[in-house]
Scaffold this motif. Structure first.
Motif, PDB file in Angstrom:
ATOM      1  N   PRO A  39      45.423  60.303  72.628  1.00 21.32           N
ATOM      2  CA  PRO A  39      45.879  59.075  73.294  1.00 21.32           C
ATOM      3  C   PRO A  39      46.263  57.962  72.325  1.00 21.32           C
ATOM      4  O   PRO A  39      47.023  57.065  72.701  1.00 21.32           O
ATOM      5  CB  PRO A  39      44.669  58.679  74.150  1.00 21.32           C
ATOM      6  N   ASP A  40      45.729  57.983  71.097  1.00 23.40           N
ATOM      7  CA  ASP A  40      46.092  56.986  70.085  1.00 23.40           C
ATOM      8  C   ASP A  40      46.664  57.699  68.859  1.00 23.40           C
ATOM      9  O   ASP A  40      46.026  57.745  67.801  1.00 23.40           O
ATOM     10  CB  ASP A  40      44.888  56.126  69.703  1.00 23.40           C
ATOM     11  N   PRO A  41      47.855  58.283  68.953  1.00 28.78           N
ATOM     12  CA  PRO A  41      48.374  59.102  67.842  1.00 28.78           C
ATOM     13  C   PRO A  41      48.649  58.297  66.585  1.00 28.78           C
ATOM     14  O   PRO A  41      48.605  58.843  65.484  1.00 28.78           O
ATOM     15  CB  PRO A  41      49.661  59.705  68.422  1.00 28.78           C
ATOM     16  N   ASN A  42      48.935  57.002  66.714  1.00 33.53           N
ATOM     17  CA  ASN A  42      49.218  56.193  65.533  1.00 33.53           C
ATOM     18  C   ASN A  42      47.964  55.902  64.712  1.00 33.53           C
ATOM     19  O   ASN A  42      48.072  55.410  63.585  1.00 33.53           O
ATOM     20  CB  ASN A  42      49.882  54.878  65.947  1.00 33.53           C
ATOM     21  N   HIS A  43      46.786  56.171  65.273  1.00 30.34           N
ATOM     22  CA  HIS A  43      45.542  56.012  64.506  1.00 30.34           C
ATOM     23  C   HIS A  43      45.410  57.081  63.435  1.00 30.34           C
ATOM     24  O   HIS A  43      44.810  56.837  62.388  1.00 30.34           O
ATOM     25  CB  HIS A  43      44.346  56.057  65.453  1.00 30.34           C
ATOM     26  N   GLY A  44      45.958  58.263  63.660  1.00 33.47           N
ATOM     27  CA  GLY A  44      45.866  59.350  62.702  1.00 33.47           C
ATOM     28  C   GLY A  44      44.957  60.463  63.194  1.00 33.47           C
ATOM     29  O   GLY A  44      44.322  60.365  64.253  1.00 33.47           O
ATOM     30  N   PHE A  45      44.882  61.522  62.399  1.00 35.58           N
ATOM     31  CA  PHE A  45      44.070  62.689  62.724  1.00 35.58           C
ATOM     32  C   PHE A  45      43.019  62.875  61.627  1.00 35.58           C
ATOM     33  O   PHE A  45      43.319  62.769  60.443  1.00 35.58           O
ATOM     34  CB  PHE A  45      44.940  63.947  62.832  1.00 35.58           C
ATOM     35  N   TYR A  46      41.796  63.164  62.052  1.00 35.24           N
ATOM     36  CA  TYR A  46      40.696  63.331  61.108  1.00 35.24           C
ATOM     37  C   TYR A  46      40.659  64.758  60.568  1.00 35.24           C
ATOM     38  O   TYR A  46      40.855  65.725  61.308  1.00 35.24           O
ATOM     39  CB  TYR A  46      39.358  63.006  61.771  1.00 35.24           C
ATOM     40  N   VAL A  47      40.399  64.861  59.272  1.00 30.62           N
ATOM     41  CA  VAL A  47      40.221  66.138  58.586  1.00 30.62           C
ATOM     42  C   VAL A  47      38.778  66.193  58.098  1.00 30.62           C
ATOM     43  O   VAL A  47      38.288  65.239  57.480  1.00 30.62           O
ATOM     44  CB  VAL A  47      41.202  66.295  57.414  1.00 30.62           C
ATOM     45  N   GLY A  48      38.091  67.290  58.386  1.00 29.75           N
ATOM     46  CA  GLY A  48      36.673  67.409  58.059  1.00 29.75           C
ATOM     47  C   GLY A  48      36.384  67.320  56.568  1.00 29.75           C
ATOM     48  O   GLY A  48      37.261  67.460  55.710  1.00 29.75           O
ATOM     49  N   SER A  49      35.121  67.082  56.248  1.00 30.31           N
ATOM     50  CA  SER A  49      34.691  66.914  54.863  1.00 30.31           C
ATOM     51  C   SER A  49      34.678  68.253  54.129  1.00 30.31           C
ATOM     52  O   SER A  49      34.516  69.316  54.730  1.00 30.31           O
ATOM     53  CB  SER A  49      33.291  66.301  54.816  1.00 30.31           C
ATOM     54  N   SER A  50      34.835  68.162  52.824  1.00 32.71           N
ATOM     55  CA  SER A  50      34.607  69.320  51.965  1.00 32.71           C
ATOM     56  C   SER A  50      33.108  69.461  51.708  1.00 32.71           C
ATOM     57  O   SER A  50      32.378  68.474  51.678  1.00 32.71           O
ATOM     58  CB  SER A  50      35.351  69.166  50.640  1.00 32.71           C
ATOM     59  N   VAL A  51      32.673  70.695  51.512  1.00 29.41           N
ATOM     60  CA  VAL A  51      31.258  70.984  51.277  1.00 29.41           C
ATOM     61  C   VAL A  51      31.114  71.541  49.865  1.00 29.41           C
ATOM     62  O   VAL A  51      31.782  72.519  49.502  1.00 29.41           O
ATOM     63  CB  VAL A  51      30.708  71.982  52.309  1.00 29.41           C
ATOM     64  N   LEU A 108      38.854  62.800  55.916  1.00 28.65           N
ATOM     65  CA  LEU A 108      40.173  62.222  55.670  1.00 28.65           C
ATOM     66  C   LEU A 108      40.808  61.792  56.984  1.00 28.65           C
ATOM     67  O   LEU A 108      40.552  62.379  58.039  1.00 28.65           O
ATOM     68  CB  LEU A 108      41.081  63.235  54.969  1.00 28.65           C
ATOM     69  N   LEU A 109      41.636  60.776  56.902  1.00 30.11           N
ATOM     70  CA  LEU A 109      42.414  60.298  58.041  1.00 30.11           C
ATOM     71  C   LEU A 109      43.885  60.413  57.664  1.00 30.11           C
ATOM     72  O   LEU A 109      44.376  59.682  56.803  1.00 30.11           O
ATOM     73  CB  LEU A 109      42.054  58.853  58.383  1.00 30.11           C
ATOM     74  N   VAL A 110      44.586  61.363  58.287  1.00 30.77           N
ATOM     75  CA  VAL A 110      45.959  61.705  57.922  1.00 30.77           C
ATOM     76  C   VAL A 110      46.882  61.349  59.081  1.00 30.77           C
ATOM     77  O   VAL A 110      46.599  61.683  60.244  1.00 30.77           O
ATOM     78  CB  VAL A 110      46.081  63.203  57.579  1.00 30.77           C
ATOM     79  N   ASN A 111      47.983  60.678  58.759  1.00 37.59           N
ATOM     80  CA  ASN A 111      49.007  60.368  59.755  1.00 37.59           C
ATOM     81  C   ASN A 111      50.017  61.508  59.830  1.00 37.59           C
ATOM     82  O   ASN A 111      50.452  62.030  58.807  1.00 37.59           O
ATOM     83  CB  ASN A 111      49.727  59.066  59.403  1.00 37.59           C
ATOM     84  N   LEU A 112      50.379  61.891  61.043  1.00 40.80           N
ATOM     85  CA  LEU A 112      51.371  62.931  61.277  1.00 40.80           C
ATOM     86  C   LEU A 112      52.645  62.315  61.841  1.00 40.80           C
ATOM     87  O   LEU A 112      52.622  61.195  62.369  1.00 40.80           O
ATOM     88  CB  LEU A 112      50.820  63.976  62.255  1.00 40.80           C
ATOM     89  N   PRO A 113      53.777  63.037  61.712  1.00 42.21           N
ATOM     90  CA  PRO A 113      55.010  62.530  62.343  1.00 42.21           C
ATOM     91  C   PRO A 113      54.794  62.340  63.838  1.00 42.21           C
ATOM     92  O   PRO A 113      54.444  63.279  64.554  1.00 42.21           O
ATOM     93  CB  PRO A 113      56.035  63.630  62.039  1.00 42.21           C
ATOM     94  N   THR A 114      54.998  61.123  64.292  1.00 43.08           N
ATOM     95  CA  THR A 114      54.712  60.776  65.686  1.00 43.08           C
ATOM     96  C   THR A 114      55.999  60.377  66.391  1.00 43.08           C
ATOM     97  O   THR A 114      56.717  59.493  65.908  1.00 43.08           O
ATOM     98  CB  THR A 114      53.706  59.617  65.751  1.00 43.08           C
ATOM     99  N   PRO A 115      56.334  61.003  67.500  1.00 46.16           N
ATOM    100  CA  PRO A 115      57.542  60.607  68.238  1.00 46.16           C
ATOM    101  C   PRO A 115      57.351  59.254  68.909  1.00 46.16           C
ATOM    102  O   PRO A 115      56.231  58.740  69.031  1.00 46.16           O
ATOM    103  CB  PRO A 115      57.706  61.730  69.270  1.00 46.16           C
ATOM    104  N   ASP A 116      58.489  58.693  69.364  1.00 50.22           N
ATOM    105  CA  ASP A 116      58.455  57.421  70.081  1.00 50.22           C
ATOM    106  C   ASP A 116      58.106  57.711  71.536  1.00 50.22           C
ATOM    107  O   ASP A 116      58.950  58.127  72.326  1.00 50.22           O
ATOM    108  CB  ASP A 116      59.805  56.720  69.963  1.00 50.22           C
ATOM    109  N   PHE A 117      56.822  57.495  71.867  1.00 53.57           N
ATOM    110  CA  PHE A 117      56.379  57.827  73.217  1.00 53.57           C
ATOM    111  C   PHE A 117      56.908  56.845  74.258  1.00 53.57           C
ATOM    112  O   PHE A 117      56.761  57.088  75.456  1.00 53.57           O
ATOM    113  CB  PHE A 117      54.847  57.859  73.267  1.00 53.57           C
ATOM    114  N   SER A 118      57.540  55.738  73.862  1.00 54.59           N
ATOM    115  CA  SER A 118      58.160  54.831  74.830  1.00 54.59           C
ATOM    116  C   SER A 118      59.544  55.307  75.254  1.00 54.59           C
ATOM    117  O   SER A 118      60.086  54.814  76.245  1.00 54.59           O
ATOM    118  CB  SER A 118      58.259  53.424  74.236  1.00 54.59           C
ATOM    119  N   MET A 119      60.144  56.248  74.522  1.00 48.78           N
ATOM    120  CA  MET A 119      61.478  56.728  74.862  1.00 48.78           C
ATOM    121  C   MET A 119      61.522  57.416  76.230  1.00 48.78           C
ATOM    122  O   MET A 119      62.476  57.205  76.993  1.00 48.78           O
ATOM    123  CB  MET A 119      61.988  57.666  73.764  1.00 48.78           C
TER     124      MET A 119
END
Length: 355
Positions: A236-248, A291-302
């Motif tokens: 629901p909040d794609p502009n916040h980014g996606f979390y990547v788990g920690s390395s062990v 990690l917090l990584v941003n992905l290519p996000t489309p314009d959801f207002s279109m």
């Protein structure tokens, strides 16, 4: 159920920051009023009462105060001459021991209130022998690079570490760009296992065994490409980014303390929490930051704009066509004016056809 032997211990360690690290079958960090000017801590502040006796069921009841940094940073009262040493994660610590089964511990007032008063907040914090951090580098929303830094602060010993990293499938790793460097030189891993990902099925799995030189920083880098998700796979909040788990990171870290040959002396109970001996290494497992990584996000207002424009065009076009198909046309002659009606009456009286 009757107990033949029951023992209890409370371990208190003053920290440079003015907090208290206590252990009573668990570990916690006790906050103090140090930042508000009250540079002291006591048992009364922790439990709202003092100690007057030991547990009646305990055959051994002791309190351990870590005085390794005493008297440089804090004062302890009342003082005791009973000391004990124990190994805690490869470091030999010195403790003042208060035996609650001895009546002399409570004094003449039959009450024990341990008081710790800090002298200053200055001093360097102890650095762990092994710690790590991770971050994402690069710019744009197409490619990037993951950096993992592993620190070996041991002054003269190198040791291997096992790095386990799980990366989501939407970060497509380029394994041929994997590099491991230590002190500016390539550090070839002794073992590498890589399992590629499958889109929407499983993540990447990277496992490697790396030897860390003494007093060094080892950097592991790998490049990746960001995938474009389906519009239903975004949060629901794609502009916040996606979390990547920690390395062990797992390793047997060698101790910096020399071996103690006197193994017959009495040791505190909490020393059994750490499964190691002074002459051996101790196991450490370290987790890096997520990690917090941003992905290519489309314009959801279109889609909203398209729906509004489409509805407007359909309404105008269909409304006009429906009006043309359902409207009926009739020809009506306009009614004559007053002058024309008067003229027609006169012409009718004269027998002349009307206009």
């Amino acid at each position: 159920c009757w107990l033949n032997d029951f023992q209890e211990e409370l371990v208190v360690r003053p920290l440079h920051s003015g907090d208290i690290y206590a252990s009573f079958q668990f570990r916690t960090l006790w906050e103090t009023d140090f930042m508000r000017g009250n540079k002291e801590w006591s048992l009364f502040k922790m439990f709202s009462r003092t100690l007057t006796e030991a547990c009646p069921l305990a055959s051994s009841s002791k309190i351990y105060i870590d005085i390794t940094d005493n008297p440089e940073h804090f004062e302890l009262s009342p003082a005791t001459s009973l000391l004990s040493q124990a190994m805690v994660l490869g470091d030999r610590r010195t403790f003042s021991v208060y035996d609650l089964t001895q009546q002399d511990t409570f004094g003449s007032v039959r009450s024990l209130n341990l008081l710790i008063r800090w002298k200053s907040t200055e001093g360097d914090m102890l650095r762990p022998l092994l710690h790590a951090e991770r971050y994402v580098a690069g710019y744009g929303l197409q490619t990037g690079e993951i950096h993992t830094l592993m620190y070996n602060n041991h002054p003269y010993r190198s040791f291997p570490v096992l790095l386990l990293d799980s990366v989501p499938w939407y970060l497509r790793l380029y394994i041929h760009t994997l590099t491991v460097t230590s002190k500016g030189k390539d550090n070839k891993p002794s073992y590498i296992h890589y399992q590629p990902s499958k889109d929407r099925v499983r993540p990447h799995l990277l496992e490697m065994l790396v030897q860390l030189p003494p007093n060094s920083v080892t950097e592991v880098t790998v490049q990746f490409e960001r995938a474009l998700l389906k519009w239903t796979e975004y949060t629901p909040d794609p502009n916040h980014g996606f979390y990547v788990g920690s390395s062990v990171i797992s390793s047997l870290v060698p101790s910096t303390v020399a071996m103690d040959t006197n193994s017959t002396q009495e040791r505190p109970l909490f020393s059994s929490f750490f499964p190691c001996k002074e002459e051996s290494s101790y196991f450490v497992r370290v987790y890096t930051e997520p990690l917090l990584v941003n992905l290519p996000t489309p314009d959801f207002s279109m889609p909203y704009n398209v729906i509004c424009l489409t509805c407007t065009v359909v309404a105008v076009g269909y409304g006009s066509l429906y009006n043309l198909l359902t409207r009926s046309f009739q020809i009506e002659e306009p009614s004559p004016g007053l002058a024309k009606r008067i003229a027609n009456v006169i012409r009718k009286m004269r027998g002349v056809p009307p206009l």
